[in-house]
Design a protein around this motif. Structure first.
Motif, PDB file in Angstrom:
ATOM      1  N   HIS A  84       0.834  -1.208   0.000  1.00 30.44           N
ATOM      2  CA  HIS A  84       0.000   0.000   0.000  1.00 30.44           C
ATOM      3  C   HIS A  84       0.868   1.257   0.000  1.00 30.44           C
ATOM      4  N   VAL A  85       1.930   1.248   0.798  1.00 25.72           N
ATOM      5  CA  VAL A  85       2.846   2.380   0.828  1.00 25.72           C
ATOM      6  C   VAL A  85       3.520   2.570  -0.530  1.00 25.72           C
ATOM      7  N   LYS A  87       2.429   1.764  -3.400  1.00 23.62           N
ATOM      8  CA  LYS A  87       1.453   2.204  -4.407  1.00 23.62           C
ATOM      9  C   LYS A  87       1.004   3.641  -4.194  1.00 23.62           C
ATOM     10  N   THR A  88       0.726   4.018  -2.956  1.00 23.10           N
ATOM     11  CA  THR A  88       0.116   5.324  -2.685  1.00 23.10           C
ATOM     12  C   THR A  88       1.112   6.430  -2.353  1.00 23.10           C
ATOM     13  N   VAL A  89       2.238   6.067  -1.738  1.00 20.06           N
ATOM     14  CA  VAL A  89       3.224   7.081  -1.355  1.00 20.06           C
ATOM     15  C   VAL A  89       4.288   7.266  -2.428  1.00 20.06           C
ATOM     16  N   TYR A  90       4.817   6.138  -2.922  1.00 13.28           N
ATOM     17  CA  TYR A  90       5.908   6.209  -3.897  1.00 13.28           C
ATOM     18  C   TYR A  90       5.431   6.018  -5.345  1.00 13.28           C
ATOM     19  N   HIS A  91       4.162   5.707  -5.509  1.00 14.81           N
ATOM     20  CA  HIS A  91       3.548   5.588  -6.840  1.00 14.81           C
ATOM     21  C   HIS A  91       4.290   4.603  -7.744  1.00 14.81           C
ATOM     22  N   PHE A 111      -7.634  -3.400  -0.447  1.00 14.33           N
ATOM     23  CA  PHE A 111      -6.717  -2.308  -0.751  1.00 14.33           C
ATOM     24  C   PHE A 111      -6.524  -2.125  -2.260  1.00 14.33           C
ATOM     25  N   LEU A 113      -5.162  -4.229  -4.372  1.00 15.68           N
ATOM     26  CA  LEU A 113      -3.845  -4.704  -4.790  1.00 15.68           C
ATOM     27  C   LEU A 113      -3.955  -5.961  -5.653  1.00 15.68           C
TER      28      LEU A 113
END
Length: 219
Positions: A84-85, A87-91, A111, A113
């Protein structure tokens, strides 16, 4: 391409080495240094020891330039959070998460995924192989919810339509091959002995078809 593998167990080791052999740049993260000993001696990717949830560890592994990340530890909670990190933070464009215990699969899916559940998929494939062979699975989508089966038409169904065979739409015909030529068949296509059908179906649908074929052989 640049890939990060989180977890250097059996799955992580195999995946990292496969990607490395194909010429990709690979970084493997594990919090236990000894885990890297399982990597083949000719592996030339990077190994990063530390907690995968730590931002400095992810940056050392190159997450800001990563084309894909696979979280494949034996901890479902760690896998889903790291993914999740990523995908959403580091794209990170491509993120895949391993589901270790089927009970937690819904959490991964919640999520949004991409999930690979080796336990669920493996159990289903073993179940299929235990049945007498009448249709061979040639492709599995997702975690086996929908599969493509290959079936050879027997004399029992010669002259019948495809609709007669599939009945109520529980299986969908992907292709029909006759004398080496494949077509997209209509429901009214009449079958011939030796036709090869490729069918898209759920496990429940193929089981229903299996029972129908078994009953028809007793006519």
């Amino acid at each position: 391409m640049n890939f990060i593998i989180v977890g250097c167990g059996r799955v992580g080791t195999e995946l990292a080495y496969r990607l490395f052999q194909k010429g990709h740049q690979v970084a493997v993260i594990d919090q236990v240094a000894a885990a890297f000993n399982s990597l083949p001696t000719d592996f030339r990717g990077r190994t990063v020891e530390g907690e995968a949830l730590a931002s400095d560890i992810l940056r050392r592994a190159g997450i800001e330039q990563a084309d894909g990340l696979a979280a494949v530890t034996n901890s479902d909670s760690l896998n889903v959070v790291v993914a999740h990190v990523a995908k959403t933070v580091y794209h990170v464009p491509q993120v895949v998460v391993r589901n270790y215990h089927p009970r937690w699969r819904a959490l991964h899916e919640a999520f949004g995924l991409q999930v690979v559940s080796s336990t669920s998929w493996g159990a289903q494939r073993i179940e299929e192989l235990l049945y007498p062979t009448f249709a061979k699975c040639v492709f599995s989508a997702g975690n086996g919810e929908v599969e493509i089966y290959e079936l050879s038409v027997s004399e029992t169904w010669h002259g019948h339509t495809l609709q007669d065979l599939l009945h109520a739409g529980q299986c969908l015909a992907v292709a029909l091959t006759r004398a080496g030529k494949a077509i997209l068949p209509s429901s009214e296509e009449r079958l011939e002995v030796g036709d090869i059908l490729h069918l898209s179906s759920t496990m429940e649908g193929i089981e229903t078809l299996r029972e129908r074929l078994k009953a028809s052989q007793g006519r």
